[in-house]
Design a protein around this motif. Structure first.
Motif, mmCIF file in Angstrom:
data_model
loop_
_atom_site.group_PDB
_atom_site.id
_atom_site.type_symbol
_atom_site.label_atom_id
_atom_site.label_comp_id
_atom_site.label_asym_id
_atom_site.label_seq_id
_atom_site.Cartn_x
_atom_site.Cartn_y
_atom_site.Cartn_z
ATOM 1 N N LEU A 186 0.812 -1.209 0.000
ATOM 2 C CA LEU A 186 0.000 0.000 0.000
ATOM 3 C C LEU A 186 0.848 1.262 0.000
ATOM 4 O O LEU A 186 1.910 1.324 0.625
ATOM 5 C CB LEU A 186 -0.906 0.031 1.231
ATOM 6 N N LYS A 187 0.367 2.287 -0.675
ATOM 7 C CA LYS A 187 0.968 3.613 -0.572
ATOM 8 C C LYS A 187 0.733 4.182 0.829
ATOM 9 O O LYS A 187 -0.045 3.636 1.617
ATOM 10 C CB LYS A 187 0.315 4.568 -1.585
ATOM 11 N N ARG A 188 1.362 5.304 1.101
ATOM 12 C CA ARG A 188 1.048 6.030 2.335
ATOM 13 C C ARG A 188 -0.442 6.410 2.329
ATOM 14 O O ARG A 188 -0.993 6.815 1.318
ATOM 15 C CB ARG A 188 1.904 7.293 2.441
ATOM 16 N N ASP A 189 -1.080 6.244 3.472
ATOM 17 C CA ASP A 189 -2.488 6.591 3.689
ATOM 18 C C ASP A 189 -3.467 5.706 2.925
ATOM 19 O O ASP A 189 -4.665 5.998 2.877
ATOM 20 C CB ASP A 189 -2.769 8.062 3.325
ATOM 21 N N ALA A 190 -2.988 4.628 2.326
ATOM 22 C CA ALA A 190 -3.888 3.743 1.582
ATOM 23 C C ALA A 190 -4.478 2.676 2.512
ATOM 24 O O ALA A 190 -4.015 2.458 3.640
ATOM 25 C CB ALA A 190 -3.153 3.101 0.420
ATOM 26 N N THR A 191 -5.506 1.992 2.025
ATOM 27 C CA THR A 191 -6.285 1.056 2.838
ATOM 28 C C THR A 191 -6.380 -0.304 2.159
ATOM 29 O O THR A 191 -6.531 -0.383 0.942
ATOM 30 C CB THR A 191 -7.717 1.595 3.054
ATOM 31 N N MET A 192 -6.282 -1.354 2.979
ATOM 32 C CA MET A 192 -6.684 -2.689 2.539
ATOM 33 C C MET A 192 -7.952 -3.053 3.300
ATOM 34 O O MET A 192 -7.980 -3.015 4.538
ATOM 35 C CB MET A 192 -5.614 -3.742 2.811
ATOM 36 N N THR A 193 -9.006 -3.401 2.567
ATOM 37 C CA THR A 193 -10.280 -3.753 3.183
ATOM 38 C C THR A 193 -10.526 -5.249 3.047
ATOM 39 O O THR A 193 -10.357 -5.834 1.978
ATOM 40 C CB THR A 193 -11.430 -2.964 2.534
ATOM 41 N N LEU A 194 -10.937 -5.858 4.148
ATOM 42 C CA LEU A 194 -11.191 -7.295 4.210
ATOM 43 C C LEU A 194 -12.683 -7.566 4.059
ATOM 44 O O LEU A 194 -13.500 -6.960 4.772
ATOM 45 C CB LEU A 194 -10.702 -7.875 5.542
ATOM 46 N N VAL A 195 -13.024 -8.464 3.140
ATOM 47 C CA VAL A 195 -14.417 -8.897 3.012
ATOM 48 C C VAL A 195 -14.562 -10.413 3.159
ATOM 49 O O VAL A 195 -15.680 -10.916 3.242
ATOM 50 C CB VAL A 195 -15.036 -8.435 1.670
ATOM 51 N N GLY A 196 -13.461 -11.130 3.178
ATOM 52 C CA GLY A 196 -13.497 -12.566 3.453
ATOM 53 C C GLY A 196 -13.562 -12.806 4.949
ATOM 54 O O GLY A 196 -12.947 -12.077 5.727
ATOM 55 N N ALA A 197 -14.319 -13.816 5.372
ATOM 56 C CA ALA A 197 -14.500 -14.097 6.800
ATOM 57 C C ALA A 197 -13.936 -15.477 7.132
ATOM 58 O O ALA A 197 -14.635 -16.493 6.987
ATOM 59 C CB ALA A 197 -15.971 -14.031 7.173
ATOM 60 N N PRO A 198 -12.678 -15.549 7.566
ATOM 61 C CA PRO A 198 -12.081 -16.859 7.858
ATOM 62 C C PRO A 198 -12.663 -17.474 9.125
ATOM 63 O O PRO A 198 -13.143 -16.762 10.022
ATOM 64 C CB PRO A 198 -10.592 -16.532 8.040
ATOM 65 N N ALA A 199 -12.616 -18.794 9.195
ATOM 66 C CA ALA A 199 -13.147 -19.498 10.361
ATOM 67 C C ALA A 199 -12.299 -19.262 11.604
ATOM 68 O O ALA A 199 -12.789 -19.329 12.726
ATOM 69 C CB ALA A 199 -13.246 -20.987 10.063
ATOM 70 N N SER A 200 -11.011 -18.980 11.414
ATOM 71 C CA SER A 200 -10.122 -18.635 12.526
ATOM 72 C C SER A 200 -9.379 -17.356 12.150
ATOM 73 O O SER A 200 -9.265 -17.018 10.975
ATOM 74 C CB SER A 200 -9.134 -19.770 12.815
ATOM 75 N N PRO A 201 -8.867 -16.612 13.144
ATOM 76 C CA PRO A 201 -8.317 -15.283 12.856
ATOM 77 C C PRO A 201 -7.068 -15.315 11.977
ATOM 78 O O PRO A 201 -6.299 -16.290 11.965
ATOM 79 C CB PRO A 201 -7.976 -14.740 14.247
ATOM 80 N N HIS A 202 -6.860 -14.199 11.245
ATOM 81 C CA HIS A 202 -5.600 -13.990 10.557
ATOM 82 C C HIS A 202 -4.480 -13.817 11.586
ATOM 83 O O HIS A 202 -4.724 -13.339 12.704
ATOM 84 C CB HIS A 202 -5.643 -12.704 9.718
ATOM 85 N N PRO A 203 -3.235 -14.174 11.251
ATOM 86 C CA PRO A 203 -2.121 -13.795 12.117
ATOM 87 C C PRO A 203 -2.119 -12.280 12.307
ATOM 88 O O PRO A 203 -2.413 -11.529 11.378
ATOM 89 C CB PRO A 203 -0.889 -14.262 11.330
ATOM 90 N N SER A 204 -1.797 -11.851 13.485
ATOM 91 C CA SER A 204 -1.833 -10.418 13.777
ATOM 92 C C SER A 204 -0.825 -9.668 12.910
ATOM 93 O O SER A 204 0.342 -10.047 12.831
ATOM 94 C CB SER A 204 -1.510 -10.173 15.253
#
Length: 351
Positions: free
Chosen positions: A259-277
């Motif tokens: 990502l560029k500065r000030d850019a965003t990644m948005t999550l829409v997938g819902a995993p059964a267990s959490p992503h690594p932090s």
């Protein structure tokens, strides 16, 4: 009451099977729809098998519904008999909270009522979804379909389409922007099509090299194999926005660093267990953001449908018979579909 036929899960472990039930009688603001097609969402499988531990049985899944209006209540003004209409993921909300007032019913502070597996306001009724021959919905939550053909492929827009359109719209994706889409499944293939139609340069991230040709056909200008560190590094600090559709735990840092500065990644997938932090430093030093997004409200869903009709966007689908739904679930678990199953409801009677 209105007699209805469908397919239902009666418990978490047995296959879906034919099921007779009743819809509510038509109220003055209600629209009755003969269901022609219903898309198959992974949420249907999660719910049928109680994988989110909240299923109300019997459960009739299905929230990607396209059909024909067969009756309207006396106070209905937006639909008439014969119209082609759609129903998406929600069929009611409190209508009184700030989110509902802003047309963001998906974020209703009192909880929206799902098209299936939801308790109606004021009662304990279990809503039953689109794997059925008919449905009755308040006019406020019914959508106009202006596509003139390929209606079966319109059905997945009611979930997969709006789930990807809403964040692309919220983060103002448009011409001149470089946009990443992570994953090429039911959601990802819609994200590529829609972001491309919005004028962005779309880069598809996948772990599967054999998806490259499909991604380019769908509208991506480039495909990056996310396991290839050199390919990933070549895109560092260059994306205006990334839409991550993957519903399995994975390393988010690899994409945050693109990502560029000030850019965003948005999550829409819902995993059964959490992503690594994720590492905080990747966020801090470029003021980057990780966000989440649900579906869209009714107004935005209508906007999405009109946009897709204008740009001739539909889902890539495989049509199935109603009695093939259990096999379709097993194939979904193996990602053996390009890219959405849709049930032909004309097959329900024989099933």
């Amino acid at each position: 009451m209105i007699d209805a036929q469908g397919y239902a899960a009666l418990d978490p472990t047995t296959p879906l099977a034919p099921f007779s039930f009743q819809r509510r009688a038509l109220g003055e603001r209600d629209v009755q729809i003969e269901i022609l097609y219903c898309g198959v969402c992974h949420s249907d499988l999660h719910t049928a098998r109680n994988e989110w531990n909240n299923t109300l049985y019997p459960s009739v899944p299905g929230h990607e519904i396209v059909g024909r209006v067969v009756a309207v209540g006396s106070a209905v003004s937006g639909f008439k008999v014969g119209d082609i209409a759609g129903v998406g993921c929600l069929v009611d909300s409190c209508r009184n909270c700030p989110s509902c007032g802003e047309g963001l019913e998906q974020y209703c502070e009192n909880g929206f009522i799902g098209t299936y597996n939801g308790s109606a306001f004021g009662g304990s009724e279990n809503t039953l979804g689109g794997y059925s021959d008919t449905i009755v919905v308040d006019e406020k939550y019914v959508l106009r379909i202006s596509h003139t053909d390929n209606l079966a492929a319109v059905a997945p827009l009611l979930c997969a389409g709006i789930t990807t359109y809403s964040p692309l719209r919220q983060w103002k994706v448009g011409p001149g922007q470089k946009v990443g889409v992570v994953g090429l499944g039911g959601l990802g293939h819609m994200a590529v099509k829609i972001a491309n139609a919005m004028g962005a340069k779309v880069v598809l991230f996948t772990t599967s090299p054999d998806k490259k040709d499909d991604a380019l056909r769908l509208g991506a200008s480039e495909v990056v194999i996310s396991k290839n560190r050199a390919e990933m590094a070549s895109h560092a600090n260059s994306f205006d926005f990334i839409l991550n559709t993957v519903a399995a735990p994975h390393d988010l840092d690899a994409f945050v660093n693109l990502l560029k500065r000030d850019a965003t990644m948005t999550l829409v997938g819902a995993p059964a267990s959490p992503h690594p932090s994720p590492s905080v430093f990747g966020l801090m030093f470029k003021r980057r953001r990780i966000a989440g997004s649900l579906i869209g409200g009714i107004a935005e869903t209508q906007e999405m449908l009109d946009f897709c009709a204008e740009h001739s966007i539909v889902a890539d689908i495989e049509m199935i018979r109603m009695d093939e739904i259990n096999q379709a679930y097993e194939r979904m678990l193996k990602s053996d579909v390009k890219y959405r199953f849709v049930i032909d409801m004309a097959t329900l009677k024989s099933a």
